[in-house]
Design a protein around this motif. Structure first.
Motif, PDB file in Angstrom:
ATOM      1  N   GLY A  66     -20.812 -16.684   4.023  1.00 59.73           N
ATOM      2  CA  GLY A  66     -20.416 -17.700   3.058  1.00 59.73           C
ATOM      3  C   GLY A  66     -21.338 -17.815   1.864  1.00 59.73           C
ATOM      4  O   GLY A  66     -21.040 -18.542   0.911  1.00 59.73           O
ATOM      5  N   CYS A  67     -22.465 -17.138   1.887  1.00 62.11           N
ATOM      6  CA  CYS A  67     -23.405 -17.202   0.768  1.00 62.11           C
ATOM      7  C   CYS A  67     -23.009 -16.219  -0.331  1.00 62.11           C
ATOM      8  O   CYS A  67     -22.438 -15.153  -0.062  1.00 62.11           O
ATOM      9  N   VAL A  68     -23.326 -16.559  -1.560  1.00 69.08           N
ATOM     10  CA  VAL A  68     -23.075 -15.680  -2.698  1.00 69.08           C
ATOM     11  C   VAL A  68     -24.135 -14.586  -2.691  1.00 69.08           C
ATOM     12  O   VAL A  68     -25.319 -14.852  -2.876  1.00 69.08           O
ATOM     13  N   ALA A  69     -23.706 -13.331  -2.452  1.00 71.58           N
ATOM     14  CA  ALA A  69     -24.641 -12.210  -2.397  1.00 71.58           C
ATOM     15  C   ALA A  69     -24.648 -11.418  -3.693  1.00 71.58           C
ATOM     16  O   ALA A  69     -25.603 -10.689  -3.980  1.00 71.58           O
ATOM     17  N   ALA A  70     -23.577 -11.543  -4.473  1.00 71.46           N
ATOM     18  CA  ALA A  70     -23.466 -10.786  -5.720  1.00 71.46           C
ATOM     19  C   ALA A  70     -22.487 -11.508  -6.639  1.00 71.46           C
ATOM     20  O   ALA A  70     -21.811 -12.463  -6.231  1.00 71.46           O
ATOM     21  N   VAL A  71     -22.454 -11.052  -7.878  1.00 70.72           N
ATOM     22  CA  VAL A  71     -21.522 -11.629  -8.851  1.00 70.72           C
ATOM     23  C   VAL A  71     -20.894 -10.507  -9.663  1.00 70.72           C
ATOM     24  O   VAL A  71     -21.471  -9.422  -9.819  1.00 70.72           O
ATOM     25  N   LEU A  72     -19.717 -10.759 -10.167  1.00 73.76           N
ATOM     26  CA  LEU A  72     -19.076  -9.899 -11.162  1.00 73.76           C
ATOM     27  C   LEU A  72     -19.157 -10.609 -12.499  1.00 73.76           C
ATOM     28  O   LEU A  72     -18.735 -11.769 -12.623  1.00 73.76           O
ATOM     29  N   ILE A  73     -19.707  -9.919 -13.480  1.00 72.81           N
ATOM     30  CA  ILE A  73     -19.937 -10.523 -14.798  1.00 72.81           C
ATOM     31  C   ILE A  73     -18.973  -9.885 -15.791  1.00 72.81           C
ATOM     32  O   ILE A  73     -19.056  -8.680 -16.070  1.00 72.81           O
ATOM     33  N   ARG A  74     -18.044 -10.665 -16.300  1.00 70.33           N
ATOM     34  CA  ARG A  74     -17.069 -10.173 -17.265  1.00 70.33           C
ATOM     35  C   ARG A  74     -17.399 -10.716 -18.655  1.00 70.33           C
ATOM     36  O   ARG A  74     -17.550 -11.925 -18.834  1.00 70.33           O
ATOM     37  N   THR A  75     -17.460  -9.774 -19.620  1.00 74.54           N
ATOM     38  CA  THR A  75     -17.849 -10.152 -20.978  1.00 74.54           C
ATOM     39  C   THR A  75     -16.889  -9.534 -21.985  1.00 74.54           C
ATOM     40  O   THR A  75     -16.618  -8.330 -21.939  1.00 74.54           O
ATOM     41  N   SER A  76     -16.387 -10.354 -22.879  1.00 74.17           N
ATOM     42  CA  SER A  76     -15.591  -9.868 -24.010  1.00 74.17           C
ATOM     43  C   SER A  76     -16.179 -10.447 -25.285  1.00 74.17           C
ATOM     44  O   SER A  76     -16.779 -11.517 -25.282  1.00 74.17           O
ATOM     45  N   HIS A  77     -16.006  -9.718 -26.398  1.00 73.62           N
ATOM     46  CA  HIS A  77     -16.569 -10.136 -27.676  1.00 73.62           C
ATOM     47  C   HIS A  77     -15.483 -10.686 -28.590  1.00 73.62           C
ATOM     48  O   HIS A  77     -14.301 -10.339 -28.462  1.00 73.62           O
ATOM     49  N   GLU A  78     -15.895 -11.503 -29.528  1.00 73.00           N
ATOM     50  CA  GLU A  78     -14.949 -12.022 -30.513  1.00 73.00           C
ATOM     51  C   GLU A  78     -14.415 -10.867 -31.364  1.00 73.00           C
ATOM     52  O   GLU A  78     -15.167  -9.968 -31.743  1.00 73.00           O
ATOM     53  N   ILE A  79     -13.126 -10.873 -31.617  1.00 78.01           N
ATOM     54  CA  ILE A  79     -12.524  -9.874 -32.488  1.00 78.01           C
ATOM     55  C   ILE A  79     -11.683 -10.574 -33.558  1.00 78.01           C
ATOM     56  O   ILE A  79     -11.148 -11.663 -33.334  1.00 78.01           O
ATOM     57  N   GLN A  80     -11.602  -9.944 -34.722  1.00 78.24           N
ATOM     58  CA  GLN A  80     -10.861 -10.502 -35.847  1.00 78.24           C
ATOM     59  C   GLN A  80     -10.014  -9.406 -36.484  1.00 78.24           C
ATOM     60  O   GLN A  80     -10.431  -8.243 -36.542  1.00 78.24           O
ATOM     61  N   GLY A  81      -8.862  -9.785 -36.948  1.00 76.41           N
ATOM     62  CA  GLY A  81      -7.999  -8.814 -37.592  1.00 76.41           C
ATOM     63  C   GLY A  81      -7.018  -9.459 -38.550  1.00 76.41           C
ATOM     64  O   GLY A  81      -6.948 -10.687 -38.672  1.00 76.41           O
ATOM     65  N   VAL A  82      -6.254  -8.610 -39.207  1.00 75.81           N
ATOM     66  CA  VAL A  82      -5.223  -9.056 -40.155  1.00 75.81           C
ATOM     67  C   VAL A  82      -3.999  -8.175 -39.964  1.00 75.81           C
ATOM     68  O   VAL A  82      -4.125  -6.946 -39.860  1.00 75.81           O
ATOM     69  N   VAL A  83      -2.827  -8.791 -39.894  1.00 76.57           N
ATOM     70  CA  VAL A  83      -1.580  -8.035 -39.921  1.00 76.57           C
ATOM     71  C   VAL A  83      -0.834  -8.398 -41.189  1.00 76.57           C
ATOM     72  O   VAL A  83      -0.954  -9.522 -41.701  1.00 76.57           O
ATOM     73  N   GLU A  84      -0.081  -7.451 -41.710  1.00 78.04           N
ATOM     74  CA  GLU A  84       0.665  -7.712 -42.938  1.00 78.04           C
ATOM     75  C   GLU A  84       1.973  -6.946 -42.925  1.00 78.04           C
ATOM     76  O   GLU A  84       2.131  -5.947 -42.206  1.00 78.04           O
ATOM     77  N   ALA A  85       2.899  -7.438 -43.722  1.00 79.19           N
ATOM     78  CA  ALA A  85       4.212  -6.804 -43.839  1.00 79.19           C
ATOM     79  C   ALA A  85       4.714  -6.968 -45.269  1.00 79.19           C
ATOM     80  O   ALA A  85       4.570  -8.040 -45.866  1.00 79.19           O
ATOM     81  N   ARG A  86       5.298  -5.914 -45.798  1.00 78.69           N
ATOM     82  CA  ARG A  86       5.907  -5.986 -47.128  1.00 78.69           C
ATOM     83  C   ARG A  86       7.131  -5.082 -47.157  1.00 78.69           C
ATOM     84  O   ARG A  86       7.294  -4.215 -46.287  1.00 78.69           O
TER      85      ARG A  86
END
Length: 452
Positions: free
Chosen positions: A158-178
């Motif tokens: 029942g004790c925590v023996a390990a962890v999984l560490i998930r990391t994502s970074h901020e992302i920025q973008g632009v979509v356009e249509a003409r």
């Protein structure tokens, strides 16, 4: 056209190359992932990886045509394994506990592996009327926040023996249509997506850092109401020149869905119009350019240790393994011996008729011995000396003549299939690997009643 009806095709593109055979993190293939449809931050564009994907398509439609655009991609999220210095009942509310990052770790029979997972992202634009985006393009900025999550892994006590560490970074973008009006009811649409995520100077030239901020497997689904898209692969004669002028960077637009041509998929993978998932395919193997049967057999041939590693990759790999083991003999048979025409319709191979002069055209060739040779005759193979390994393997085999052909240099070639080949029906249908060619001198007719 409902978007859900083309999701299967779009998702096959989205996860193309997500994980490849042998489906283990330790394989070199799976250390070099995210190779399709990458749109990288502008600061990394100088390394030759594009920061923009753009596609142009032709649309027939009047003033009431309504366009919807759905850009989709995967965002890479790292998964690290942390071994706790001291097992604990509960993790601290803030920050990380004292731990050591390791590539893999066993916790009471469960194997934890470092890996790169993926987050599905989608940006919707529309409905848009072509006339409204003719003078000024519609531009939609977007961003997704980064995240840092810690998942506890408990042992049998029942004790925590390990962890999984998930990391994502901020992302920025632009979509356009003409849109550009080419005729009364003809438009050229241009859609694009650009990655404007900043990179700090310290990591500006590091591909690994750029990949974590890239858009992977980027593609777009376009749908229209009261209009129809024009095929760029096979346009009508009056639009061939116009279609050839469409510019596509990193994407290849094809018609998808029904025959009303109300949807297109701008894919980073070259496809044909109206692609379809093979109806006999039991599920996604993450490599649409491969054959289900081959990959399925390879998975079944893996060692138990290799399968355990595959099962520990993530839920998608584990589901693939479980599905493969659940296949029946009938399921496997459906994967074998299927051909498709250009419209992706399956045509089952029928075994050729056996015996009976009326069942095949009796083409005849005269041998040097004065005996005749005809289609349907049984022969013994006598390859010339000095041949290759195939000649050695086929020496003295009993075969059936399937065709007698003459080439442009007036030489006769005899096509045969082997009597004892389980895939003889494929050879009779013209498949390589089951159909072999010999000269007349290498063929020895067998009298009726001789041979097996």
């Amino acid at each position: 056209m409902k978007l859900d009806s083309i999701r299967a095709i779009a998702n096959a593109v989205l996860y193309e190359g997500y994980i490849l055979y042998p489906y283990r993190p330790s394989s070199i293939k799976n250390r070099q992932r995210w190779t399709f449809g990458g749109v990288f931050p502008q600061a990394f564009d100088q390394q030759g990886d594009a920061s923009r994907m753009e596609t142009q398509v032709l649309l027939r439609g009047g003033e009431q045509a309504a366009l919807n655009i759905h850009f989709r991609f995967l965002q890479v999220m790292t998964r690290e394994v942390g071994q706790l210095a001291t097992p604990t009942r509960e993790l601290p509310e803030e920050g990380e506990p004292a731990l050591t990052r390791v590539p893999s770790l066993h916790v009471d029979g469960r194997e934890l592996l470092a890996w790169e997972e993926a987050i599905e992202r989608e940006i919707d634009l529309g409905p848009l009327r072509p006339a409204d985006i003719q003078e000024v393009a519609t531009v939609l900025p977007f961003h997704f926040e980064g995240a840092h999550e810690i998942e506890p892994v408990r042992g049998a006590d029942g004790c925590v023996a390990a962890v999984l560490i998930r990391t994502s970074h901020e992302i920025q973008g632009v979509v356009e249509a003409r849109a550009e009006k080419l005729a009364t009811d003809l438009w050229m649409l241009t859609i694009g997506i650009e990655n404007v995520t900043p990179l700090s100077g310290a990591v500006r030239d590091e591909r690994a850092a750029a990949q974590l901020r890239a858009f992977a497997s980027t593609h777009a689904i376009l749908t229209v109401e009261d209009g129809a898209f024009v095929s760029l692969l096979d346009p009508p004669d009056d639009l061939r020149g116009t279609a050839a002028q469409c510019r596509n960077v990193g994407a290849f637009p094809v018609l998808v869905g029904g025959q009303d041509n109300s949807a297109m998929l701008a894919s980073p993978i070259i496809l044909y119009d109206h692609p379809a998932i093979a109806p006999e395919s039991p599920g996604d193997l993450f490599d649409g350019t491969e054959i289900d049967e081959i990959l399925t057999l390879r998975i079944l041939a893996m060692t138990d240790a290799e399968k355990r590693e595959m099962a520990c990759v993530d839920a998608r790999a584990r589901a693939l393994l479980e599905r493969t083991h659940a296949l029946t003999a009938e399921d496997m048979a459906r994967l074998h011996g299927v051909m498709r025409n250009h419209q992706s319709q399956a045509s089952q191979i029928e075994p050729p008729p056996m015996g009976g002069d009326h069942e095949k055209p009796r083409l005849v060739s005269l041998l040097e011995s004065g005996r005749s040779l005809c289609v349907g005759a049984r022969v013994r193979l006598r390859p010339k000396s000095g041949g290759d390994i195939m000649d050695i393997a086929l020496k003295d085999k009993i075969a059936v003549v399937e065709a007698i052909e003459r080439d442009f240099e007036d030489r006769i070639h005899v096509a045969v299939t082997l009597i004892d080949d389980p895939g003889r029906d494929l050879g009779a249908a013209g498949f390589p690997g089951h159909r072999f060619f010999f000269s007349q001198e290498e063929i020895e007719p067998i009298a009726a009643g001789d041979g097996p």
